[in-house]
Design a protein around this motif. Structure first.
Motif, PDB file in Angstrom:
ATOM      1  N   LEU A  12       0.815  -1.211   0.000  1.00 26.43           N
ATOM      2  CA  LEU A  12       0.000   0.000   0.000  1.00 26.43           C
ATOM      3  C   LEU A  12       0.848   1.261   0.000  1.00 26.43           C
ATOM      4  CD1 LEU A  12      -2.638  -1.271   2.566  1.00 26.43           C
ATOM      5  CD2 LEU A  12      -2.923  -1.056   0.121  1.00 26.43           C
TER       6      LEU A  12
ATOM      7  N   GLY B  31       3.305   2.948  -4.918  1.00 31.62           N
ATOM      8  CA  GLY B  31       2.791   3.551  -3.701  1.00 31.62           C
ATOM      9  C   GLY B  31       3.559   4.813  -3.349  1.00 31.62           C
ATOM     10  N   ASP B  32       3.017   5.593  -2.418  1.00 34.50           N
ATOM     11  CA  ASP B  32       3.671   6.840  -2.030  1.00 34.50           C
ATOM     12  C   ASP B  32       3.864   6.852  -0.515  1.00 34.50           C
ATOM     13  OD1 ASP B  32       4.682   9.334  -1.812  1.00 34.50           O
ATOM     14  OD2 ASP B  32       2.820  10.378  -2.316  1.00 34.50           O
TER      15      ASP B  32
ATOM     16  N   ILE C 208       4.743   9.173   1.326  1.00 32.36           N
ATOM     17  CA  ILE C 208       4.248  10.405   1.932  1.00 32.36           C
ATOM     18  C   ILE C 208       2.753  10.298   2.212  1.00 32.36           C
ATOM     19  CG2 ILE C 208       4.044  12.905   1.598  1.00 32.36           C
ATOM     20  CD1 ILE C 208       6.532  12.664  -0.157  1.00 32.36           C
ATOM     21  N   LEU C 209       2.072   9.448   1.457  1.00 32.47           N
ATOM     22  CA  LEU C 209       0.641   9.235   1.714  1.00 32.47           C
ATOM     23  C   LEU C 209       0.433   8.772   3.150  1.00 32.47           C
ATOM     24  CD1 LEU C 209      -2.287   9.005   0.788  1.00 32.47           C
ATOM     25  CD2 LEU C 209      -1.743   6.738  -0.105  1.00 32.47           C
TER      26      LEU C 209
ATOM     27  N   HIS D  81       0.526  11.738   5.393  1.00 30.59           N
ATOM     28  CA  HIS D  81      -0.728  12.502   5.365  1.00 30.59           C
ATOM     29  C   HIS D  81      -1.755  11.884   6.308  1.00 30.59           C
ATOM     30  CE1 HIS D  81      -0.245  15.651   2.403  1.00 30.59           C
ATOM     31  NE2 HIS D  81       0.255  14.804   1.520  1.00 30.59           N
ATOM     32  N   LEU D  82      -1.916  10.561   6.196  1.00 31.38           N
ATOM     33  CA  LEU D  82      -2.932   9.898   7.019  1.00 31.38           C
ATOM     34  C   LEU D  82      -2.534   9.920   8.486  1.00 31.38           C
ATOM     35  CD1 LEU D  82      -3.688   6.929   4.660  1.00 31.38           C
ATOM     36  CD2 LEU D  82      -5.206   8.831   5.175  1.00 31.38           C
TER      37      LEU D  82
ATOM     38  N   PHE E  46      -2.865  13.473   9.871  1.00 28.95           N
ATOM     39  CA  PHE E  46      -4.263  13.914   9.963  1.00 28.95           C
ATOM     40  C   PHE E  46      -4.797  13.615  11.355  1.00 28.95           C
ATOM     41  CE2 PHE E  46      -8.338  15.204   8.415  1.00 28.95           C
ATOM     42  CZ  PHE E  46      -9.247  14.483   9.173  1.00 28.95           C
TER      43      PHE E  46
ATOM     44  N   GLY F  55       8.684  16.332   0.821  1.00 30.75           N
ATOM     45  CA  GLY F  55       8.511  16.124  -0.605  1.00 30.75           C
ATOM     46  C   GLY F  55       7.109  16.450  -1.057  1.00 30.75           C
ATOM     47  N   GLN F  56       6.282  16.929  -0.136  1.00 28.44           N
ATOM     48  CA  GLN F  56       4.937  17.337  -0.560  1.00 28.44           C
ATOM     49  C   GLN F  56       5.060  18.629  -1.365  1.00 28.44           C
ATOM     50  OE1 GLN F  56       2.202  18.080   2.741  1.00 28.44           O
ATOM     51  NE2 GLN F  56       3.291  19.910   3.375  1.00 28.44           N
TER      52      GLN F  56
ATOM     53  N   LEU G 164      -9.966  15.811   4.888  1.00 26.86           N
ATOM     54  CA  LEU G 164      -8.834  14.914   4.630  1.00 26.86           C
ATOM     55  C   LEU G 164      -8.580  14.805   3.132  1.00 26.86           C
ATOM     56  CD1 LEU G 164      -6.754  12.720   5.461  1.00 26.86           C
ATOM     57  CD2 LEU G 164      -8.623  11.075   5.405  1.00 26.86           C
TER      58      LEU G 164
ATOM     59  N   THR H  31      -5.378  16.681   1.245  1.00 29.34           N
ATOM     60  CA  THR H  31      -4.406  15.704   0.766  1.00 29.34           C
ATOM     61  C   THR H  31      -4.251  15.816  -0.746  1.00 29.34           C
ATOM     62  OG1 THR H  31      -4.979  14.184   2.544  1.00 29.34           O
ATOM     63  CG2 THR H  31      -3.812  13.250   0.670  1.00 29.34           C
TER      64      THR H  31
ATOM     65  N   ASP I 110      -2.120  18.485  -2.187  1.00 28.76           N
ATOM     66  CA  ASP I 110      -0.706  18.154  -2.352  1.00 28.76           C
ATOM     67  C   ASP I 110      -0.480  17.439  -3.677  1.00 28.76           C
ATOM     68  OD1 ASP I 110       1.429  15.665  -0.720  1.00 28.76           O
ATOM     69  OD2 ASP I 110       1.923  17.296  -2.093  1.00 28.76           O
ATOM     70  N   TYR I 111      -1.299  16.399  -3.944  1.00 29.40           N
ATOM     71  CA  TYR I 111      -1.018  15.565  -5.114  1.00 29.40           C
ATOM     72  C   TYR I 111      -1.291  16.258  -6.438  1.00 29.40           C
ATOM     73  CZ  TYR I 111       0.105  11.787  -2.036  1.00 29.40           C
ATOM     74  OH  TYR I 111       0.726  11.035  -1.087  1.00 29.40           O
TER      75      TYR I 111
ATOM     76  N   ARG J 128       1.858  18.161  -7.583  1.00 33.33           N
ATOM     77  CA  ARG J 128       3.186  17.542  -7.638  1.00 33.33           C
ATOM     78  C   ARG J 128       3.676  17.405  -9.067  1.00 33.33           C
ATOM     79  NH1 ARG J 128       4.074  12.977  -3.755  1.00 33.33           N
ATOM     80  NH2 ARG J 128       3.225  13.707  -1.803  1.00 33.33           N
TER      81      ARG J 128
ATOM     82  N   LEU K  86      -3.851   6.789  -4.573  1.00 29.26           N
ATOM     83  CA  LEU K  86      -3.030   5.843  -5.320  1.00 29.26           C
ATOM     84  C   LEU K  86      -3.645   5.524  -6.680  1.00 29.26           C
ATOM     85  CD1 LEU K  86      -1.850   3.735  -2.315  1.00 29.26           C
ATOM     86  CD2 LEU K  86      -0.517   5.307  -3.690  1.00 29.26           C
TER      87      LEU K  86
ATOM     88  N   LEU L 251      -2.654   8.292  -8.853  1.00 25.10           N
ATOM     89  CA  LEU L 251      -1.263   8.206  -9.283  1.00 25.10           C
ATOM     90  C   LEU L 251      -1.015   7.033 -10.237  1.00 25.10           C
ATOM     91  CD1 LEU L 251       0.561   8.925  -5.893  1.00 25.10           C
ATOM     92  CD2 LEU L 251       0.280  10.481  -7.818  1.00 25.10           C
ATOM     93  N   ASN L 252      -1.880   6.016 -10.158  1.00 25.73           N
ATOM     94  CA  ASN L 252      -1.652   4.791 -10.947  1.00 25.73           C
ATOM     95  C   ASN L 252      -2.932   4.360 -11.665  1.00 25.73           C
ATOM     96  OD1 ASN L 252       1.159   3.924  -9.780  1.00 25.73           O
ATOM     97  ND2 ASN L 252      -0.131   4.332  -8.014  1.00 25.73           N
TER      98      ASN L 252
ATOM     99  N   MET M  95      -1.248  -3.436  -5.988  1.00 26.85           N
ATOM    100  CA  MET M  95      -1.670  -2.494  -4.966  1.00 26.85           C
ATOM    101  C   MET M  95      -3.195  -2.432  -4.916  1.00 26.85           C
ATOM    102  SD  MET M  95       0.319   1.048  -4.281  1.00 26.85           S
ATOM    103  CE  MET M  95      -0.235   1.793  -5.778  1.00 26.85           C
TER     104      MET M  95
ATOM    105  N   PHE N 222      -5.879  -3.285  -1.706  1.00 24.29           N
ATOM    106  CA  PHE N 222      -7.065  -2.569  -1.231  1.00 24.29           C
ATOM    107  C   PHE N 222      -8.293  -3.461  -1.240  1.00 24.29           C
ATOM    108  CE2 PHE N 222      -5.996   1.603  -0.078  1.00 24.29           C
ATOM    109  CZ  PHE N 222      -4.921   2.005  -0.846  1.00 24.29           C
TER     110      PHE N 222
END
Lengths: 554, 94, 211
Positions: A242, A249-250, A252-253, A256-257, A260, A318-319, B83, B87, B90-91, B94, C46, C49-50, C140, C144
């Motif tokens: 994940l 995957g990231d 940094i995600l 964030h969570l 939060f 890196g955000q 949230l 969030t 940010d993305y 980028r 995600l 991003l993907n 990934m 999930f």
């Protein structure tokens, strides 16, 4: 609206010669361990958090000994990583987050609103056992397996590379989170549905508002922590990628969570402290709190805006720069209500008749130390400054000024203020003032040098350092020794008071809150007769004439 | 309990909600198969949102609830949006 | 001046127990929204991003099972409401029918889910060494899948216990008010679990469907 004190009304029921206190309702172990009385549950929690405080404190002691010499005094860097991890996990989740809400919140919320108990008493005792057993499980797992990720569990280290009981620790913290949520649900429902007749929202003491705001944050933030910890376990234990960059995957995600939750968590740790201080200062300055409504609005704004600032922990992660800008801006905004509160506490002292009993000493210390912590927080909220100061001891000093100088000071303020009510005994005031003084000195000696260290570039979470930093580290460790002494002293004089302390009257401080209008200690149902409220909470003097203290408050 | 048959006309409401839910399910599945690229998600998630709203308003009885319960119901959604919103801020950059 | 004026001794008055129960449960539901919501947020980021990999992964989900299960839960939402509303009129027969129907539909859901899981495992759609698809972000997506549906199934199982207990309570000679409180609260929980599935459906089963 006549000025009739409680005791002299002819129709008032004659108080029985001795009121059976909640402490006398059953003396067996089972009557304590399976109680549903919010007052007894508060004491169970108090014992629990004290145990964890000393475990976390022991880890802090090892840290400070390690840092006495540049090349590390006692442990390897790997073991050092595990020590600061357990220090953070235990102090944040098993001491600070529960501390004031589960002890003083549990004990006094129903008393302050004129209720007999909380809305869900069985949920209350269940929440204690979830906390205690979950926290115990976590500590045992961490000590036996060595978690070295820091309390922040950053990925991909925690999910892919770290060896140790990360999964068990994450599960343990996940479980303890339910206790937070249960307490929050209980308090919110209690305040909404169980206020006694005449107790309108704007007659609530600020401590109750603080518990309300804290519960709001606990309930909405903790689940996201649960989600983020669960995802770490899924990745580590079940191989679900994940946060793995290899799979797209990231990492940094995760941050964030995690943040939060963890930023609102710091408001969970400070709002109750603000509530305590708002009760103590009016009492010992003999003044109505300045700006009651703004104090309420400020706490609610902190709770609300506090959910939107978490990215200030991630400025260098890196955000995106755009995110840096809006998180920085919102972080500046959230400082405003806190500043309003500091101004109002200070203004409450104006023209007051101030006495420096131990609770007031701690409360005034809180105001000063919280201000320093808050101002340095503003410095860190500024992106260019944070780029240099991030991950240095400046940050460590900043949050310890708020958590320890702030929250722990307020905890001790409340502990001493309400000790007579909870136990029915009076503690030794001289010993308490000495401990308070030692704590103030020890605290500043420990943490102020850390601002200097951080500014000079000393990184945090390092087991060794260049020799030029040693002077400040030695000063800090010395301070920590004084602080440790100051924390141990109350165990003795408070413990002594239980056996040899003087008997406390219903209202030894001549305070005006509803909790002082019942016996010390209170009976099981809190009040002999259900109270009916006719005034606001801080009636230390008539509205227009501060020179005339009201009858009961003199 | 009365000797007469109990009045069960109120069952009509929940049955109507049930039909609406099934309709929305069919609709969202059908649309899901259309090659609409990004629009697929933009349509399917709001449709799911409508299903949730129907259940919350009629079946969970928010329709007749007092204000403080609405506050609790909405608080979760509002902070979840916070949230998502911050969030994604940010993305997107980028 | 104290905050209190006592004019005469009086009895403790009970607060609104029904409101307390409903409010307490709704606050808990808000926590569940944020719990699953946190995971949905991770999914959304995600997937953003993907997109390709998530589409490839999503294409392998079994829409028949998914749609059927959505149908089952939509129906159970209504049967649960039936049980709760029947309590208003003390219609015990309808309460019990509603609870039994809801319970049966819940069991049906879990059975279908179990069959689907079996199929997924046979097709090597479990992340790990033997994962069937080449695209790493498809793996990934399937992470999930298992986390979301697994968590949902756990919540559903808890829901079955709650419904079972509610049924048992209808046989216990409870005061009607107390029974109604329990049904209100049980019904709220069950509906939330249904709603979470309504969001899981497009998240898991409609991703990559049109590819």
């Amino acid at each position: 609206m006549t000025d009739i004190p409680f005791q002299s009304l002819p129709e008032a029921p004659r108080a029985p010669a001795t009121v059976k206190s909640y402490l006398d309702e059953g003396h067996t172990l089972a009557s304590w361990l399976f109680t549903t009385d919010h007052k007894r549950i508060a004491i169970l929690y108090a014992i629990g958090i004290t145990i964890f405080f000393f475990i976390g404190g022991f880890a802090a002691m090892l840290i400070r000994i390690q840092l006495l010499t540049p090349n590390g005094t006692i442990v390897s860097p790997e073991l050092y990583n595990r020590i600061f991890t357990i220090h953070g996990i235990v102090m944040v989740w098993f001491f600070l987050v529960p501390s004031i809400p589960t002890t003083m919140g549990n004990f006094f919320l129903p008393l302050m609103i004129g209720a007999r108990d909380v809305a869900f008493p069985r949920l209350n005792i269940i929440s204690f056992w979830i906390f205690f057993l979950g926290a115990l499980f976590t500590v045992v797992c961490i000590v036996s397996g060595g978690v070295d990720t820091g309390w922040t569990f950053y990925t991909p280290y925690s999910t892919l590379y770290s060896n140790g009981h990360v999964i068990a620790a994450a599960i343990g913290i996940f479980i303890v989170g339910f206790s937070s949520i249960a307490t929050g649900v209980n308090f919110l429902t209690t305040v909404h549905t169980m206020r006694t007749e005449g107790m309108t929202w704007f007659r609530l003491p600020l401590f109750v508002w603080a518990m309300y705001a804290t519960s709001f944050v606990m309930v909405l933030a903790t689940p996201v922590l649960a989600a983020s910890l669960l995802m770490i376990v899924a990745e580590r234990a079940l191989g679900m990628p994940l946060f793995n960059p290899h799979n797209g995957g990231d990492p940094i995600l995760f941050q964030h969570l995690f943040w939060f939750y963890s930023h609102p968590a710091v408001y969970i740790m400070i709002l109750p402290a603000m509530g305590v201080v708002s009760e103590v200062i009016p009492c010992f300055a003999r003044r109505v709190i300045f700006g009651y409504r703004f104090m309420v609005y400020a706490m609610m704004m902190i709770a609300l805006i506090g959910f939107s600032v978490w990215g200030h922990h991630m400025f260098v992660s890196g955000q995106s720069p755009f995110a840096n800008i809006y998180f920085s801006f919102l972080s500046f905004m959230v400082a405003v209500p806190s500043a309003i509160k500091v101004f109002n506490w200070s203004a409450s002292l104006f023209r007051g008749s101030i006495t420096l009993e131990a609770p007031m000493f701690y409360a005034l210390g809180f105001v000063g130390l919280f201000t320093i912590g808050g101002l340095t927080g503003l410095m860190l909220a500024s992106v260019p400054v944070d780029i240099d100061l991030t991950d240095t001891y400046f940050v460590v000093a900043h949050f310890h000024y708020i958590m320890v100088g702030g929250s722990v000071s307020a905890f001790f303020a409340g502990l001493h203020y309400w000790w007579p009510k909870i136990t029915g005994k009076l503690y030794n005031e001289r010993a308490a003032r000495l401990a308070a003084l030692l704590m103030f000195i020890g605290f500043n000696l420990t943490f102020f040098p850390q601002f200097i260290l951080g500014w000079a570039g000393m990184p945090r979470r390092y087991a060794t350092y260049p020799p030029e930093f040693q002077l400040w580290h030695v000063a800090s460790s010395l301070g920590a020794a004084v602080l440790a002494l100051a924390y141990i002293m109350p165990l003795f004089y408070l413990g002594w008071s239980l056996y040899r302390g003087g008997k406390a009257s219903a209202n030894p401080w001549h305070a005006t809150g509803l909790e002082w209008q019942t016996a010390s200690p209170p009976p099981k149902d809190n009040f002999a007769v259900p109270p009916r409220v006719t005034h606001g909470p801080y009636f230390y003097h008539a509205d227009n004439d501060p020179s005339q203290p009201t009858k009961n408050a003199s | 309990m009365s000797a007469h048959r109990p009045d069960r006309r109120w069952l009509r409401g929940p049955v109507l909600v049930w039909l609406a839910l099934l309709l929305l399910l069919a609709l969202t599945t059908w649309i899901g198969y259309m090659p609409l690229d990004h629009l697929n998600a933009a349509i399917n998630f709001p449709l799911a949102g409508i299903m949730v709203a129907l259940v919350a308003y009629y079946l969970m009885r928010l329709k007749n609830e007092v204000g403080v319960v609405w506050l609790a119901a909405l608080a979760g959604v509002i902070f979840l949006f916070t949230l998502f919103f911050l969030t994604f801020g940010d993305y997107f950059d980028r | 001046m104290s905050q209190v004026t006592i004019t005469s001794p009086r009895d403790w008055q009970e607060h609104d127990l029904s409101l307390a129960a409903r409010l307490g449960m709704w606050i808990f539901l808000a926590t569940e929204i944020l719990f699953f919501g946190g995971i949905f947020c991770a999914y959304a980021v995600l997937r953003y991003l993907n997109p390709v990999g998530f589409g490839i992964g999503g294409h392998e989900t079994e829409i028949l099972y998914g749609a059927l299960n959505t149908f089952v839960l939509a129906t159970s939402a209504v049967t649960m409401t039936m049980a709760a509303k029947a309590a208003d009129g003390a219609d015990y027969r309808l309460i019990r029918i509603g609870l039994i129907a809801t319970f049966a539909l819940g069991v049906l859901f879990l059975a279908l889910k179990g069959m689907e899981y079996h199929d997924d495992i046979v097709h090597h759609l479990v992340p790990g060494h033997h994962f069937a698809l080449a695209d790493p972000s498809a793996e990934m997506f399937w992470g999930f899948y298992w986390v979301l549906t697994g968590l949902h199934a756990i919540h559903m199982s808890v829901g079955l216990v709650i419904i079972g207990r509610a049924y048992w309570l209808t046989r216990q000679n409870l005061k009607l008010d107390e029974l109604r409180r329990n049904l209100d609260v049980s019904s709220l929980y069950w509906h939330l679990v249904d709603c979470i599935w309504f969001v899981i459906f497009p998240v898991i089963y409609l991703a990559g469907r049109s590819g």
